[in-house]
Design an enzyme around this catalytic site. Structure first.
Site, mmCIF file in Angstrom:
data_model
loop_
_atom_site.group_PDB
_atom_site.id
_atom_site.type_symbol
_atom_site.label_atom_id
_atom_site.label_comp_id
_atom_site.label_asym_id
_atom_site.label_seq_id
_atom_site.Cartn_x
_atom_site.Cartn_y
_atom_site.Cartn_z
ATOM 1 N N ARG A 99 16.964 -7.894 41.792
ATOM 2 C CA ARG A 99 18.397 -8.207 41.875
ATOM 3 C C ARG A 99 18.693 -9.595 41.313
ATOM 4 N NH1 ARG A 99 20.618 -5.929 47.640
ATOM 5 N NH2 ARG A 99 19.546 -3.918 47.621
ATOM 6 N N GLU A 170 25.735 1.700 41.076
ATOM 7 C CA GLU A 170 26.602 0.974 41.991
ATOM 8 C C GLU A 170 26.832 -0.462 41.519
ATOM 9 O OE1 GLU A 170 25.217 -0.086 45.903
ATOM 10 O OE2 GLU A 170 27.146 0.282 46.830
HETATM 11 N N1 5AD Z 1 15.422 1.036 52.199
HETATM 12 C C1 5AD Z 1 16.334 1.467 53.105
HETATM 13 N N2 5AD Z 1 17.428 0.775 53.431
HETATM 14 C C2 5AD Z 1 17.614 -0.406 52.836
HETATM 15 N N3 5AD Z 1 18.597 -1.325 52.960
HETATM 16 C C3 5AD Z 1 18.350 -2.351 52.114
HETATM 17 N N4 5AD Z 1 17.195 -2.117 51.465
HETATM 18 C C4 5AD Z 1 16.728 -0.914 51.882
HETATM 19 C C5 5AD Z 1 15.598 -0.141 51.564
HETATM 20 N N5 5AD Z 1 14.696 -0.559 50.667
HETATM 21 C C6 5AD Z 1 19.746 -1.193 53.839
HETATM 22 C C7 5AD Z 1 19.751 -2.133 55.021
HETATM 23 C C8 5AD Z 1 21.213 -2.147 55.359
HETATM 24 C C9 5AD Z 1 21.917 -1.926 54.051
HETATM 25 C C10 5AD Z 1 22.756 -3.026 53.562
HETATM 26 O O1 5AD Z 1 20.906 -1.564 53.136
HETATM 27 O O2 5AD Z 1 18.970 -1.635 56.069
HETATM 28 O O3 5AD Z 1 21.533 -1.040 56.159
#
Ligand code: 5AD
Length: 483
Positions: A99, A170
């Site tokens: 990112r 996104e």
């Molecule tokens: N796998 C699953 N959920 C994720 N989030 C961020 N990175 C991951 C990932 N690799 C989720 C966080 C939060 C949201 C902003 O994104 O748990 O719920």
């Protein structure tokens, strides 16, 4: 508003430097290769098609977030979420190094993850895995897959992931900067996202519809609907201007059910109006509702309750998609089992709601819709007024002057003068408007609603009340009342 569509020669002039910024960029040099590959993707794996079918059928699709460091593990995770979790749409959540365009550190993360036998990155490093790594992922599953990230400069990621078979992307130049980065200049970020949207527009012109989704919830922290709506509409306009056709606008659950229903209905209505007024047609607008993006309860049963209430609103609000949380939300990235559990809870509520029409046409929803419309119109006319011919400059000036201001955002280019707080029924209102261009009539309504809460709690509206609200849901309530 004059079109600021990026000329193809200017796009190409940037492109070499974008592809040169990491070795895997070489594999996508021939843009026709990506087009050819996308053309061969079966229709039922097209994100744009899935969203438009959901709209026609009045169905809500469910999508988790998920991403790990290694290709095989990521494939196993996605397959589990589509089979055990019954996800309709799949994600690939990108890691934090990617990112920030820190591909060398992502490479070390991949190596260390291999050595450790577990993911040491918080997402899938798609740029490092390159075009063929992405194709391995998108080919291994049966559902459409979207790139979900939080990248201010997402040009290389877009080139690689679109050539890699992802059918939705996104983000946006405001929503992936202001809530995510501290020091990324707004004009630069908006121009980098024009590149992404132009790339998607190019696919579109070649008969391949790629879905685009600005990130609706922003900071996910007490964001009043009109602020996220104004940003969503602006990013929608920017995307359509570059030739995007399949556009999904988002809104994050606020917590008061009627305010949330009003927000969803007005987002659809207002976006359509602003797009048409700007001269756009032939686009396919759909909505995504994010289950609660703020702090979650640690207790898993309580987390399921938050997830279920969000799902009810998604169903009643008739959105095309909901992004699902997990019972591990308070702890961090969920295990695949917890992720699937969130999906199952969501599926249960959606199924029970599928044939019910919740009549949202009541006096309170109408009042809130009218308020949101007046607020969005005030902000939009100020931004467009500051824009002259150039909407990018308008947005830059709007942030500099606090005409656009996102609560609790880390960006130094965001004034941060707006303070939201809940009223006595849990609706998100304004305690301080900063420089937002809202008239006296609007502000006196906010003030009245807050006085009501102040009286009920026997305390003045202060920053303490704001803090109490931020933690309320994680502590089992909606409104942060004093004990
Ligand atoms: N796998 C699953 N959920 C994720 N989030 C961020 N990175 C991951 C990932 N690799 C989720 C966080 C939060 C949201 C902003 O994104 O748990 O719920």
């Amino acid at each position: 508003m004059k079109s600021q569509r990026l000329a193809w020669k200017d796009f190409l002039a940037q492109r070499q430097a974008v592809l040169d910024s990491w070795p895997t960029g070489r594999d996508v040099a021939a843009i026709e290769d990506g087009l050819r590959y996308q053309r061969a993707i079966p229709e039922d794996k097209s994100f744009a098609k899935a969203m438009s079918k959901a709209k026609a059928a009045g169905r809500t699709l469910l999508q988790p977030r998920a991403g790990v460091a290694l290709i095989d593990d990521h494939i196993r995770l996605l397959r589990y979420l589509e089979t055990e979790g019954t996800a309709d749409l799949l994600p690939t959540t990108i890691d934090a190094y990617t990112r920030q365009n820190r591909y060398e550190e992502a490479a070390r993360g991949i190596e260390k993850s291999r050595a450790a036998g577990t993911s040491l990155l918080n997402g899938f490093p798609a740029v490092n895995h390159g075009r063929d790594g992405c194709r391995a992922v998108t080919e291994a599953v049966t559902k459409p897959v979207q790139v979900r990230h939080g990248t201010p400069d997402a040009r290389l990621l877009a080139e690689i992931s679109l050539a890699g078979g992802f059918t939705s992307y996104e983000g946006g130049g405001i929503s992936y900067n202001i809530p995510y980065a501290k020091k990324v200049e707004i004009g630069k970020c908006l121009r980098d996202w024009q590149y992404v949207d132009r790339l998607v527009g190019h696919y579109e012109e070649n008969g391949i519809s790629i879905n685009r989704e600005p990130f609706g919830p922003l900071t996910g922290t007490l964001v009043p609907p009109f602020i996220s709506h104004a940003v969503a509409i602006l990013e929608g306009l920017l995307a359509l201007d570059q030739g995007v056709k399949s556009i999904t606008l988002g809104y994050g659950q606020g917590g008061n059910v009627l305010q949330d229903l009003a927000a969803l209905a007005s987002l659809r209505e207002l976006a359509d109006e602003y797009f048409r007024k700007a001269g756009f047609e032939g686009y396919d607008l759909t909505l995504v509702f994010h289950q609660w993006m703020g702090g979650f309860p640690e207790d898993e049963a309580k987390a399921f309750a938050v997830i279920s209430l969000g799902t009810f609103v998604a169903a009643a609000g008739r959105v095309e998609k909901t992004i699902v949380k997990s019972p591990h939300e308070a702890m961090g990235i969920p295990t695949k089992e917890a992720n699937a559990a969130g999906l199952k809870a969501t599926r249960q509520v959606l199924s029970m709601m599928a044939d019910q029409q919740i009549c949202a046409d009541n006096a309170i929803v109408r009042r809130e819709m009218d308020l949101i419309r007046r607020e969005v119109d005030s902000v939009m006319s100020a931004v467009l007024g500051a824009a002259g011919d150039d909407i990018v400059q308008g947005i830059v000036r709007a942030f500099a002057g606090g005409i656009l201001d996102v609560p609790f955002a880390p960006s130094i280019y965001n004034k941060g003068k707006v303070l939201p707080v809940r009223d006595n029924e849990g609706c998100i209102r304004l305690f301080a408007k900063g420089n937002l261009p809202l008239g006296e009539d609007i502000m006196s309504f906010h003030k009245e609603r807050l006085q009501e809460r102040s009286k009920a709690e026997g305390r003045p509206v202060t920053f303490q009340m704001v803090t109490d609200d931020i933690y309320a849901i994680s502590k089992g309530k909606l409104i942060g009342r004093p004990r």
